[in-house]
Motif scaffolding. Structure first.
Motif, short mmCIF file in Angstrom:
data_model
loop_
_atom_site.label_atom_id
_atom_site.label_comp_id
_atom_site.label_asym_id
_atom_site.label_seq_id
_atom_site.Cartn_x
_atom_site.Cartn_y
_atom_site.Cartn_z
N GLY A 27 0.79 -1.22 0.00
CA GLY A 27 0.00 0.00 0.00
C GLY A 27 0.83 1.27 0.00
N GLN A 28 2.09 1.18 -0.37
CA GLN A 28 2.97 2.35 -0.38
C GLN A 28 2.41 3.43 -1.30
N LYS A 29 2.41 4.68 -0.80
CA LYS A 29 1.90 5.82 -1.57
C LYS A 29 3.04 6.78 -1.89
N ASP A 30 2.91 7.51 -3.00
CA ASP A 30 3.91 8.52 -3.33
C ASP A 30 3.53 9.84 -2.65
N SER A 31 4.26 10.90 -2.96
CA SER A 31 4.03 12.19 -2.30
C SER A 31 2.67 12.79 -2.63
N LEU A 32 2.03 12.31 -3.71
CA LEU A 32 0.70 12.79 -4.08
C LEU A 32 -0.40 11.89 -3.54
N GLY A 33 -0.02 10.85 -2.82
CA GLY A 33 -1.00 9.94 -2.24
C GLY A 33 -1.48 8.86 -3.20
N CYS A 34 -0.71 8.62 -4.25
CA CYS A 34 -1.11 7.61 -5.25
C CYS A 34 -0.27 6.35 -5.09
N SER A 35 -0.81 5.26 -5.57
CA SER A 35 -0.22 3.94 -5.40
C SER A 35 1.08 3.77 -6.20
N VAL A 36 2.16 3.48 -5.46
CA VAL A 36 3.44 3.18 -6.10
C VAL A 36 3.32 1.87 -6.88
N MET A 37 2.52 0.94 -6.35
CA MET A 37 2.30 -0.35 -7.00
C MET A 37 1.73 -0.16 -8.41
N ALA A 38 0.79 0.77 -8.56
CA ALA A 38 0.16 1.00 -9.87
C ALA A 38 1.19 1.46 -10.90
N GLY A 39 2.01 2.45 -10.52
CA GLY A 39 3.04 2.95 -11.45
C GLY A 39 4.04 1.87 -11.81
N SER A 40 4.45 1.10 -10.81
CA SER A 40 5.43 0.03 -11.05
C SER A 40 4.86 -1.05 -11.96
#
Length: 192
Positions: A132-145
């Motif tokens: 569930g890691q989020k980036d600085s904008l609160g979006c899913s790092v998993m999705a981008g990866s």
């Protein structure tokens, strides 16, 4: 069935390597060969309307990103597209939904269906650790990866029936196998 040019742009937009910077060595392409000439892949682009909805929701940033880093919002864009496709819900990627969607997109080719399933399995395993890691904008790092991994895996596992055997194409494949994202194979630096 060539890799859609819009897919190349999409790859650049959602490129992410677990929220970390992309190794600068990845931008040293091994040759000038167009990757679309190496692997005749089916079009796996989401419907234009879904892509536009996400692009409007997360517009392109006004300034360039920090060198070697993906522009802000890429995880958000990826999360939006995965949610639109029914692949991601409440911050979790459904491996079954992703497999079903990708298999449907690649069509009836048994070779590409095998590649699609293998790519989903590999990418799902790779991104599951980010949870569930989020980036600085609160979006899913998993999705981008996940969105960065998928086209790279499909390219490196391109079936021989769709692959152009050449030294240049093998060099491009080896470049990706070192962990570089597919977008680094396109001319210039990543799209901003």
């Amino acid at each position: 069935m060539k890799l859609n040019l819009a897919l190349a742009a999409l790859i650049g937009m959602v490129a992410m390597v677990h929220g970390q910077q992309i190794n600068q060595e990845c931008f040293n392409r091994p040759n000038e060969k167009n990757p679309m000439e190496c692997c005749r892949a089916p079009n796996i682009m989401p419907p234009r309307e879904e892509l536009l909805t996400c692009m409007q929701k997360f517009p392109k940033p006004s300034g360039p990103p920090t060198p070697g880093s993906p522009p802000p919002g890429h995880n958000c864009m990826a999360e939006c597209m995965l949610e639109q496709q029914g692949i991601m819900t409440n911050g979790a990627i459904s491996k079954d939904a992703a497999t079903s969607k990708l298999v449907a997109l690649v069509g009836s080719s048994a070779d590409w269906q095998t590649v699609a399933k293998k790519s989903i399995d590999t990418c799902y395993q790779q991104v599951s650790s980010s949870g569930g890691q989020k980036d600085s904008l609160g979006c899913s790092v998993m999705a981008g990866s996940f969105m960065e991994c998928l086209p790279s895996m499909m390219f490196t596992n391109c079936p021989s029936s769709s692959w152009t055997a050449s030294a240049e194409c093998e060099q491009l494949k080896a470049h990706l196998q070192k962990g570089c994202p597919l977008m680094t194979l396109f001319k210039g630096h990543p799209p901003h």
